[in-house]
Design a protein around this motif. Structure first.
Motif, mmCIF file in Angstrom:
data_model
loop_
_atom_site.group_PDB
_atom_site.id
_atom_site.type_symbol
_atom_site.label_atom_id
_atom_site.label_comp_id
_atom_site.label_asym_id
_atom_site.label_seq_id
_atom_site.Cartn_x
_atom_site.Cartn_y
_atom_site.Cartn_z
ATOM 1 N N THR A 44 0.841 -1.178 0.000
ATOM 2 C CA THR A 44 0.000 0.000 0.000
ATOM 3 C C THR A 44 0.881 1.234 0.000
ATOM 4 O OG1 THR A 44 -1.683 -1.196 1.229
ATOM 5 C CG2 THR A 44 -1.793 1.193 1.325
ATOM 6 N N VAL A 45 0.444 2.298 -0.639
ATOM 7 C CA VAL A 45 1.216 3.543 -0.676
ATOM 8 C C VAL A 45 1.568 3.963 0.751
ATOM 9 C CG1 VAL A 45 1.136 5.988 -1.275
ATOM 10 C CG2 VAL A 45 0.176 4.294 -2.828
ATOM 11 N N GLY A 46 2.823 4.265 0.969
ATOM 12 C CA GLY A 46 3.312 4.670 2.288
ATOM 13 C C GLY A 46 4.045 3.554 3.010
ATOM 14 N N GLN A 47 3.777 2.314 2.633
ATOM 15 C CA GLN A 47 4.479 1.196 3.261
ATOM 16 C C GLN A 47 5.819 0.995 2.580
ATOM 17 O OE1 GLN A 47 1.386 -1.862 2.913
ATOM 18 N NE2 GLN A 47 1.441 -1.964 5.140
ATOM 19 N N THR A 48 6.762 0.454 3.322
ATOM 20 C CA THR A 48 8.095 0.185 2.802
ATOM 21 C C THR A 48 8.450 -1.270 3.085
ATOM 22 O OG1 THR A 48 9.087 0.926 4.889
ATOM 23 C CG2 THR A 48 8.865 2.567 3.130
ATOM 24 N N ASN A 49 9.673 -1.648 2.741
ATOM 25 C CA ASN A 49 10.146 -3.022 2.870
ATOM 26 C C ASN A 49 9.322 -3.909 1.949
ATOM 27 O OD1 ASN A 49 11.134 -5.494 3.432
ATOM 28 N ND2 ASN A 49 10.849 -5.398 5.638
ATOM 29 N N PHE A 50 9.704 -3.910 0.670
ATOM 30 C CA PHE A 50 8.927 -4.606 -0.349
ATOM 31 C C PHE A 50 8.852 -6.118 -0.151
ATOM 32 C CE2 PHE A 50 10.329 -0.880 -3.117
ATOM 33 C CZ PHE A 50 9.186 -0.172 -2.821
ATOM 34 N N THR A 51 9.657 -6.659 0.777
ATOM 35 C CA THR A 51 9.590 -8.096 1.034
ATOM 36 C C THR A 51 8.276 -8.464 1.706
ATOM 37 O OG1 THR A 51 11.982 -8.165 1.291
ATOM 38 C CG2 THR A 51 10.733 -10.033 2.155
ATOM 39 N N ASP A 52 7.908 -7.698 2.758
ATOM 40 C CA ASP A 52 6.679 -8.026 3.478
ATOM 41 C C ASP A 52 5.835 -6.802 3.838
ATOM 42 O OD1 ASP A 52 8.163 -6.862 5.478
ATOM 43 O OD2 ASP A 52 8.232 -8.634 6.750
ATOM 44 N N CYS A 53 6.194 -5.642 3.295
ATOM 45 C CA CYS A 53 5.425 -4.397 3.504
ATOM 46 C C CYS A 53 5.284 -4.049 4.981
ATOM 47 C CB CYS A 53 4.051 -4.495 2.842
ATOM 48 S SG CYS A 53 4.123 -4.872 1.094
ATOM 49 N N SER A 54 6.298 -4.387 5.780
ATOM 50 C CA SER A 54 6.201 -4.193 7.231
ATOM 51 C C SER A 54 6.615 -2.810 7.705
ATOM 52 C CB SER A 54 7.061 -5.235 7.945
ATOM 53 O OG SER A 54 8.421 -5.068 7.583
ATOM 54 N N GLY A 55 7.271 -2.036 6.853
ATOM 55 C CA GLY A 55 7.729 -0.727 7.288
ATOM 56 C C GLY A 55 6.797 0.389 6.863
ATOM 57 N N GLY A 56 7.030 1.555 7.404
ATOM 58 C CA GLY A 56 6.234 2.714 7.033
ATOM 59 C C GLY A 56 4.807 2.631 7.546
ATOM 60 N N THR A 57 3.995 3.536 7.067
ATOM 61 C CA THR A 57 2.588 3.586 7.454
ATOM 62 C C THR A 57 1.749 3.740 6.204
ATOM 63 O OG1 THR A 57 3.152 4.662 9.537
ATOM 64 C CG2 THR A 57 0.875 4.850 8.812
ATOM 65 N N ALA A 58 0.751 2.887 6.072
ATOM 66 C CA ALA A 58 -0.143 2.980 4.917
ATOM 67 C C ALA A 58 -0.843 4.332 4.926
ATOM 68 C CB ALA A 58 -1.161 1.853 4.958
ATOM 69 N N LEU A 59 -0.893 4.961 3.778
ATOM 70 C CA LEU A 59 -1.527 6.266 3.660
ATOM 71 C C LEU A 59 -2.946 6.109 3.126
ATOM 72 C CD1 LEU A 59 1.448 8.192 2.016
ATOM 73 C CD2 LEU A 59 0.767 8.179 4.425
ATOM 74 N N PRO A 60 -3.867 6.938 3.609
ATOM 75 C CA PRO A 60 -5.228 6.860 3.082
ATOM 76 C C PRO A 60 -5.260 7.369 1.646
ATOM 77 C CG PRO A 60 -5.028 8.696 4.604
ATOM 78 C CD PRO A 60 -3.726 7.950 4.651
ATOM 79 N N TYR A 61 -6.130 6.821 0.864
ATOM 80 C CA TYR A 61 -6.295 7.253 -0.524
ATOM 81 C C TYR A 61 -7.221 8.450 -0.549
ATOM 82 C CZ TYR A 61 -7.508 7.320 -5.445
ATOM 83 O OH TYR A 61 -7.707 7.702 -6.736
ATOM 84 N N LYS A 62 -6.798 9.506 -1.218
ATOM 85 C CA LYS A 62 -7.640 10.685 -1.339
ATOM 86 C C LYS A 62 -8.222 10.725 -2.744
ATOM 87 C CE LYS A 62 -5.919 14.004 1.905
ATOM 88 N NZ LYS A 62 -5.466 15.382 2.062
ATOM 89 N N LEU A 63 -9.517 10.751 -2.835
ATOM 90 C CA LEU A 63 -10.182 10.855 -4.123
ATOM 91 C C LEU A 63 -10.049 12.289 -4.616
ATOM 92 C CD1 LEU A 63 -11.979 9.383 -6.186
ATOM 93 C CD2 LEU A 63 -13.937 10.264 -4.952
ATOM 94 N N VAL A 64 -9.449 12.437 -5.779
ATOM 95 C CA VAL A 64 -9.256 13.760 -6.362
ATOM 96 C C VAL A 64 -10.483 14.075 -7.198
ATOM 97 C CG1 VAL A 64 -7.803 15.124 -7.913
ATOM 98 C CG2 VAL A 64 -6.768 13.441 -6.386
ATOM 99 N N SER A 65 -10.946 15.309 -7.118
ATOM 100 C CA SER A 65 -12.109 15.709 -7.884
ATOM 101 C C SER A 65 -11.942 15.324 -9.339
ATOM 102 C CB SER A 65 -12.303 17.223 -7.777
ATOM 103 O OG SER A 65 -13.421 17.622 -8.517
ATOM 104 N N GLY A 66 -12.925 14.665 -9.889
ATOM 105 C CA GLY A 66 -12.871 14.237 -11.275
ATOM 106 C C GLY A 66 -12.502 12.778 -11.435
ATOM 107 N N ASP A 67 -11.937 12.138 -10.393
ATOM 108 C CA ASP A 67 -11.589 10.720 -10.488
ATOM 109 C C ASP A 67 -12.834 9.859 -10.646
ATOM 110 O OD1 ASP A 67 -8.926 11.198 -10.266
ATOM 111 O OD2 ASP A 67 -8.684 10.351 -8.267
ATOM 112 N N ARG A 68 -13.892 10.277 -10.013
ATOM 113 C CA ARG A 68 -15.101 9.449 -9.950
ATOM 114 C C ARG A 68 -16.075 9.806 -11.064
ATOM 115 N NH1 ARG A 68 -19.199 10.158 -5.332
ATOM 116 N NH2 ARG A 68 -17.908 11.984 -5.193
ATOM 117 N N ASP A 69 -16.210 11.069 -11.371
ATOM 118 C CA ASP A 69 -17.212 11.521 -12.329
ATOM 119 C C ASP A 69 -16.527 11.998 -13.602
ATOM 120 O OD1 ASP A 69 -19.260 11.110 -10.425
ATOM 121 O OD2 ASP A 69 -18.764 13.043 -9.504
ATOM 122 N N ALA A 70 -17.032 11.501 -14.709
ATOM 123 C CA ALA A 70 -16.455 11.937 -15.998
ATOM 124 C C ALA A 70 -17.295 13.037 -16.610
ATOM 125 C CB ALA A 70 -16.367 10.759 -16.949
#
Length: 69
Positions: free
Chosen positions: A43-69
């Motif tokens: 997940t974005v914000g996590q590190t250590n690609f072996t098991d993703c144990s480092g860092g902190t997962a960041l919340p996903y922010k929906l950017v205006s326009g991502d949802r509605d076309a």
């Protein structure tokens, strides 16, 4: 009680045409060798690609326009 898997659904799991084959690209991504699709392992914000144990997962922010076309 366990249910048996559905049959004749057309789902990928019913086919043995191409065995599952994945490549760990060594840069935090994995590629499906049958489809060419690539995804990130952690997940974005996590590190250590072996098991993703480092860092902190960041919340996903929906950017205006991502949802509605």
């Amino acid at each position: 009680m366990l249910k048996s898997p559905a049959t004749n659904t057309g789902q990928d799991g019913e086919y043995n045409i191409n065995p599952m084959s994945y490549t760990d690209n060594g840069n935090g991504t994995v590629t499906d060798n049958n489809t060419g699709l690539m995804w990130q392992k952690c997940t974005v914000g996590q590190t250590n690609f072996t098991d993703c144990s480092g860092g902190t997962a960041l919340p996903y922010k929906l950017v205006s326009g991502d949802r509605d076309a």
